[in-house]
Write a protein that holds these residues in place. Structure first.
Motif, PDB file in Angstrom:
ATOM      1  N   ASP A   1       0.837  -1.195   0.000  1.00 12.98           N
ATOM      2  CA  ASP A   1       0.000   0.000   0.000  1.00 12.98           C
ATOM      3  C   ASP A   1       0.879   1.254   0.000  1.00 12.98           C
ATOM      4  OD1 ASP A   1      -2.074   1.786   0.381  1.00 12.98           O
ATOM      5  OD2 ASP A   1      -2.246   1.421   2.536  1.00 12.98           O
ATOM      6  N   ASN A   2       0.863   1.950  -1.120  1.00 14.36           N
ATOM      7  CA  ASN A   2       1.638   3.192  -1.212  1.00 14.36           C
ATOM      8  C   ASN A   2       0.844   4.326  -0.552  1.00 14.36           C
ATOM      9  OD1 ASN A   2       3.001   5.479  -1.949  1.00 14.36           O
ATOM     10  ND2 ASN A   2       2.673   5.254  -4.165  1.00 14.36           N
ATOM     11  N   ILE A   3       1.279   4.732   0.641  1.00 12.47           N
ATOM     12  CA  ILE A   3       0.468   5.713   1.375  1.00 12.47           C
ATOM     13  C   ILE A   3       0.511   7.109   0.740  1.00 12.47           C
ATOM     14  CG2 ILE A   3       0.291   4.564   3.630  1.00 12.47           C
ATOM     15  CD1 ILE A   3       2.672   6.279   4.511  1.00 12.47           C
ATOM     16  N   GLU A   4       1.443   7.322  -0.173  1.00 14.15           N
ATOM     17  CA  GLU A   4       1.467   8.616  -0.892  1.00 14.15           C
ATOM     18  C   GLU A   4       0.308   8.695  -1.890  1.00 14.15           C
ATOM     19  OE1 GLU A   4       5.281   9.059  -2.816  1.00 14.15           O
ATOM     20  OE2 GLU A   4       6.264   8.525  -0.923  1.00 14.15           O
ATOM     21  N   GLU A   5      -0.206   7.537  -2.291  1.00 12.63           N
ATOM     22  CA  GLU A   5      -1.329   7.517  -3.240  1.00 12.63           C
ATOM     23  C   GLU A   5      -2.461   6.699  -2.643  1.00 12.63           C
ATOM     24  OE1 GLU A   5      -0.645   6.465  -7.314  1.00 12.63           O
ATOM     25  OE2 GLU A   5       0.970   7.928  -7.508  1.00 12.63           O
ATOM     26  N   GLN A   6      -3.088   7.280  -1.628  1.00 14.59           N
ATOM     27  CA  GLN A   6      -4.157   6.594  -0.935  1.00 14.59           C
ATOM     28  C   GLN A   6      -5.354   6.359  -1.875  1.00 14.59           C
ATOM     29  OE1 GLN A   6      -5.798   8.933   2.205  1.00 14.59           O
ATOM     30  NE2 GLN A   6      -5.889   7.218   3.612  1.00 14.59           N
ATOM     31  N   SER A   7      -6.116   5.303  -1.605  1.00 14.76           N
ATOM     32  CA  SER A   7      -7.306   5.041  -2.421  1.00 14.76           C
ATOM     33  C   SER A   7      -8.214   6.266  -2.431  1.00 14.76           C
ATOM     34  CB  SER A   7      -8.058   3.849  -1.815  1.00 14.76           C
ATOM     35  OG  SER A   7      -9.361   3.798  -2.350  1.00 14.76           O
ATOM     36  N   LEU A   8      -8.775   6.580  -3.606  1.00 18.22           N
ATOM     37  CA  LEU A   8      -9.677   7.737  -3.716  1.00 18.22           C
ATOM     38  C   LEU A   8     -10.927   7.540  -2.859  1.00 18.22           C
ATOM     39  CD1 LEU A   8      -9.424   8.651  -7.522  1.00 18.22           C
ATOM     40  CD2 LEU A   8      -8.163   9.639  -5.608  1.00 18.22           C
ATOM     41  N   LEU A   9     -11.212   6.288  -2.478  1.00 19.01           N
ATOM     42  CA  LEU A   9     -12.368   6.039  -1.609  1.00 19.01           C
ATOM     43  C   LEU A   9     -12.229   6.778  -0.275  1.00 19.01           C
ATOM     44  CD1 LEU A   9     -14.960   4.616  -0.691  1.00 19.01           C
ATOM     45  CD2 LEU A   9     -13.612   2.572  -0.214  1.00 19.01           C
ATOM     46  N   ALA A  10     -10.990   6.921   0.193  1.00 20.12           N
ATOM     47  CA  ALA A  10     -10.764   7.581   1.486  1.00 20.12           C
ATOM     48  C   ALA A  10     -11.292   9.022   1.474  1.00 20.12           C
ATOM     49  CB  ALA A  10      -9.284   7.564   1.821  1.00 20.12           C
ATOM     50  N   GLU A  11     -11.459   9.584   0.285  1.00 21.29           N
ATOM     51  CA  GLU A  11     -11.876  10.987   0.191  1.00 21.29           C
ATOM     52  C   GLU A  11     -13.390  11.166   0.061  1.00 21.29           C
ATOM     53  OE1 GLU A  11      -9.676  12.657  -3.018  1.00 21.29           O
ATOM     54  OE2 GLU A  11      -7.755  12.166  -2.122  1.00 21.29           O
ATOM     55  N   ALA A  12     -14.127  10.065   0.035  1.00 23.54           N
ATOM     56  CA  ALA A  12     -15.585  10.179  -0.123  1.00 23.54           C
ATOM     57  C   ALA A  12     -16.211  10.522   1.218  1.00 23.54           C
ATOM     58  CB  ALA A  12     -16.156   8.872  -0.658  1.00 23.54           C
ATOM     59  N   ASP A  13     -17.004  11.595   1.257  1.00 22.90           N
ATOM     60  CA  ASP A  13     -17.604  11.944   2.556  1.00 22.90           C
ATOM     61  C   ASP A  13     -18.685  10.938   2.926  1.00 22.90           C
ATOM     62  OD1 ASP A  13     -19.267  12.904   0.577  1.00 22.90           O
ATOM     63  OD2 ASP A  13     -19.751  14.779   1.581  1.00 22.90           O
ATOM     64  N   ILE A  14     -19.587  10.671   2.003  1.00 23.88           N
ATOM     65  CA  ILE A  14     -20.648   9.692   2.275  1.00 23.88           C
ATOM     66  C   ILE A  14     -20.709   8.672   1.145  1.00 23.88           C
ATOM     67  CG2 ILE A  14     -23.180   9.369   2.472  1.00 23.88           C
ATOM     68  CD1 ILE A  14     -22.140  10.710   4.902  1.00 23.88           C
ATOM     69  N   VAL A  15     -20.742   7.407   1.517  1.00 25.06           N
ATOM     70  CA  VAL A  15     -20.983   6.332   0.546  1.00 25.06           C
ATOM     71  C   VAL A  15     -22.353   5.767   0.873  1.00 25.06           C
ATOM     72  CG1 VAL A  15     -20.210   4.094  -0.309  1.00 25.06           C
ATOM     73  CG2 VAL A  15     -18.519   5.792   0.417  1.00 25.06           C
ATOM     74  N   ASP A  16     -23.275   5.875  -0.082  1.00 23.30           N
ATOM     75  CA  ASP A  16     -24.612   5.334   0.212  1.00 23.30           C
ATOM     76  C   ASP A  16     -25.124   4.462  -0.928  1.00 23.30           C
ATOM     77  OD1 ASP A  16     -25.047   7.297  -1.641  1.00 23.30           O
ATOM     78  OD2 ASP A  16     -26.275   8.568  -0.349  1.00 23.30           O
ATOM     79  N   ASN A  17     -24.166   3.979  -1.746  1.00 20.77           N
ATOM     80  CA  ASN A  17     -24.587   3.092  -2.837  1.00 20.77           C
ATOM     81  C   ASN A  17     -23.806   1.774  -2.836  1.00 20.77           C
ATOM     82  OD1 ASN A  17     -22.156   4.088  -3.646  1.00 20.77           O
ATOM     83  ND2 ASN A  17     -22.788   4.701  -5.696  1.00 20.77           N
TER      84      ASN A  17
END
Ligand code: NAP
Length: 309
Positions: free
Chosen positions: A33-49
């Motif tokens: 896991d390259n922590i410099e390029e975190q998954s874009l999911l980490a930036e989602a405020d709300i996941v409701d789907n």
């Protein structure tokens, strides 16, 4: 040096699901896991789907996925992959170690696409941002503009409004949003001003962003707007460098080409999630890709073993 059945590169939904499925088949797995390029999911405020989870933060969902994986998840950046030629096939070198792998799953995801306009790079962290969830609260009571017409831009603009940003505008290069109808309807009712057919030309400021120059692509009219923040949400670019170096082919849009089993053109190498040529880029499809890739890798390793026997 340990020999791994599968080295998974990337710890987003695709990589973590691949790990879950591979380890359940008894494979020896490590996730890098390259922590410099975190998954874009980490930036989602709300996941409701995401089915089964009514509502969660992106970070919360990612942490649950990580918790479910029993194999080691190492915060290491992959520097190179080389073909060994021997039974272990691949040597993966990171900034902190080396891993022999019989198979590889590339789940390296994507990074934010840049607008490539003057002032963009100069003002990153000083008014220019690619992450509403991370930086939005800093703009409470201020004026912002979001660039883009997809789900990220529309959701981002709505989040800024909810965070108490005084003025939120959205600029889209066409006259129709790309975002899902659900989000498109929401923004149309939100009172957020949408600048249609409009692209950014230049970001100006002193220590911080002060203005953005916008151009209407139909009328060619240029407008200068006073803003404190510019959120660039114009999609993503797949992170393919590592795979390309061992000959993994990409399609005309730059995504790794895969077949229905998520196999690439290089034997023993699979690609899953946003980095692959998947027809839909969602959490649920990334997870599906990961599960398919891991199962295909298992079948491949089994066939290699039976060839030897
Ligand atoms: P996207 O769907 O690719 O949309 C990018 C937007 O930026 C498009 O509207 C595009 O315009 C515009 N754009 C691209 N390059 C541009 C440029 N150089 N200058 C100005 N505008 C530019 O990207 P995304 O919104 O980040 O979404 C990525 C994926 O994640 C999608 O599959 C999306 O559905 C998914 N996602 C889902 C959710 C959810 O809640 N379901 C949330 C976020 C993201 P055009 O429309 O003209 O191409």
């Amino acid at each position: 040096m340990d020999i791994y059945d599968v080295v998974i590169i990337g710890a987003g939904p695709a990589g973590l699901t691949a790990a879950l499925y591979a380890e359940r088949q008894g494979l020896h797995v490590v996730v890098l896991d390259n922590i410099e390029e975190q998954s874009l999911l980490a930036e989602a405020d709300i996941v409701d789907n995401y089915p089964g989870v009514k509502s969660a933060t992106g970070m919360g969902l990612l942490e649950t996925m990580r918790d479910q994986v029993k194999s080691p998840i190492k915060s290491e950046k992959v520097i190179s992959i080389t073909k060994n030629g021997g039974p272990t096939k691949f040597l993966v070198k990171t900034d902190d170690g080396e891993y022999n792998a019989k198979a590889i799953i590339l789940a390296t995801g994507a990074t934010h696409r840049k607008a490539g306009i003057p002032g963009e790079e100069e003002f990153v962290g000083r008014g220019v941002s690619y992450c509403v969830v991370c930086d939005g609260p800093l703009f409470k009571g201020k004026r912002t503009i979001v660039i883009g017409g997809g789900n990220s831009a529309v959701k981002g603009a709505l989040s800024l409004q909810k965070m108490g940003v005084a003025d939120v505008k959205l600029a889209h290069r066409r006259d129709e949003l790309r975002a899902e109808r659900f989000w498109a309807e929401k923004i149309k009712k939100s009172g957020i001003e949408i600048l249609w057919d409009t692209i950014p030309k230049e970001i100006k400021g002193d220590k911080f962003v002060k203005k953005i120059v916008m151009v209407n692509v139909k009328t060619k009219k240029t407008t200068e707007l006073d803003v404190d923040g510019v959120f660039i949400e114009i999609g993503s670019t797949p992170s393919t460098q590592i795979g390309k170096a061992i000959g993994v082919e990409t399609d005309e849009r730059g995504f790794f080409k895969t077949n229905k089993n998520k196999e690439t053109n290089v034997e023993g190498v699979y690609a899953a999630g946003d980095v692959s040529d998947t027809p839909l880029r969602q959490i649920v499809t990334a997870c599906s890709d990961g599960a398919i890739a891991a199962t295909a890798a298992y079948e491949y390793l089994k066939s290699q073993e039976s060839k030897k026997a």
